[in-house]
Design a protein around this motif. Structure first.
Motif, PDB file in Angstrom:
ATOM      1  N   GLU A   1       0.887  -1.235   0.069  1.00  0.00           N
ATOM      2  CA  GLU A   1      -0.143   0.083  -0.086  1.00  0.00           C
ATOM      3  C   GLU A   1       1.005   1.311  -0.131  1.00  0.00           C
ATOM      4  O   GLU A   1       0.700   2.333  -0.680  1.00  0.00           O
TER       5      GLU A   1
ATOM      6  N   HIS B   1       0.105   8.344   7.264  1.00  0.00           N
ATOM      7  CA  HIS B   1      -0.384   7.136   6.873  1.00  0.00           C
ATOM      8  C   HIS B   1       0.350   5.984   7.251  1.00  0.00           C
ATOM      9  O   HIS B   1       0.185   5.056   8.109  1.00  0.00           O
TER      10      HIS B   1
ATOM     11  N   ASP C   1      -7.655   4.417   4.334  1.00  0.00           N
ATOM     12  CA  ASP C   1      -7.218   4.177   2.980  1.00  0.00           C
ATOM     13  C   ASP C   1      -8.042   4.543   2.073  1.00  0.00           C
ATOM     14  O   ASP C   1      -7.697   4.934   0.805  1.00  0.00           O
TER      15      ASP C   1
ATOM     16  N   HIS D   1       0.335   3.041  10.272  1.00  0.00           N
ATOM     17  CA  HIS D   1       0.693   1.451   9.884  1.00  0.00           C
ATOM     18  C   HIS D   1       1.637   1.017  10.960  1.00  0.00           C
ATOM     19  O   HIS D   1       1.304   0.046  11.381  1.00  0.00           O
TER      20      HIS D   1
ATOM     21  N   HIS E   1      -9.635   1.937   9.746  1.00  0.00           N
ATOM     22  CA  HIS E   1      -8.459   2.204   8.869  1.00  0.00           C
ATOM     23  C   HIS E   1      -8.843   2.359   7.421  1.00  0.00           C
ATOM     24  O   HIS E   1      -8.583   3.139   6.714  1.00  0.00           O
TER      25      HIS E   1
HETATM   26 FE   LIG Z   1      -3.588   1.931   5.353  1.00  0.00          FE
END
Ligand SMILES: [Fe+2]
Ligand SMILES: [Fe+2]
Length: 136
Positions: free
Chosen positions: A65, A80, A124, A84, A119
């Motif tokens: 990602e 982001h 996302d 994670h 999330h």
């Molecule tokens: Fe993510």
């Protein structure tokens, strides 16, 4: 038969990026397997191997990602990535707790569920919007 732990919901969870949606579906599949095997009193060895699969796949997915959104003009990339890292820390914490106690707690499953909804839906989908604009 126990009920499914988490169902994919296209309208709420799609990022409009097929590769990422497929990886999210795979994560959900592993979570569902863990939930189902735990409900059906699987051995600690079996559960431990599913938890390892989940942790491993999570690391792989986050990596894919991040590589993907780094190709976009995505201003929240650093934040982001930090999120994670925190999620992996928390997942590893739950994993360590399970290794010690042999029990998967409701808090662990709650964490998985919250992580998915919050999330994927809240974070996302943001790079999804940018990817959609870019290809428009
Ligand atoms: Fe993510
Ligand atoms: Fe994701």
């Amino acid at each position: 038969m126990s009920e499914t732990f988490f169902k994919w919901d296209q309208s709420r969870l799609t990022t409009h990026v097929d590769a990422m949606d497929n990886e999210h579906k795979k994560l959900i599949e592993i979570m569902n397997k863990l939930y189902e095997r735990n409900e059906n009193k699987a051995t600690k060895t079996e559960l431990a191997s599913i938890v390892r699969e989940l942790a491993g796949w999570t690391v792989t997915h986050f990596d894919h990602e991040e590589k993907f959104f780094d190709t976009l003009p995505y201003s929240q990339a650093a934040v982001h990535k930090k999120i994670h890292r925190d999620l992996i820390e928390r997942l590893k914490g739950h994993q360590a707790e399970f290794e010690k106690t042999g029990t998967l707690t409701p808090a662990f499953f709650q964490f998985l569920k919250t992580w998915l909804t919050a999330h994927i839906m809240g974070i996302d989908t943001k790079y999804g919007e940018i990817a959609a604009k870019k290809s428009a």
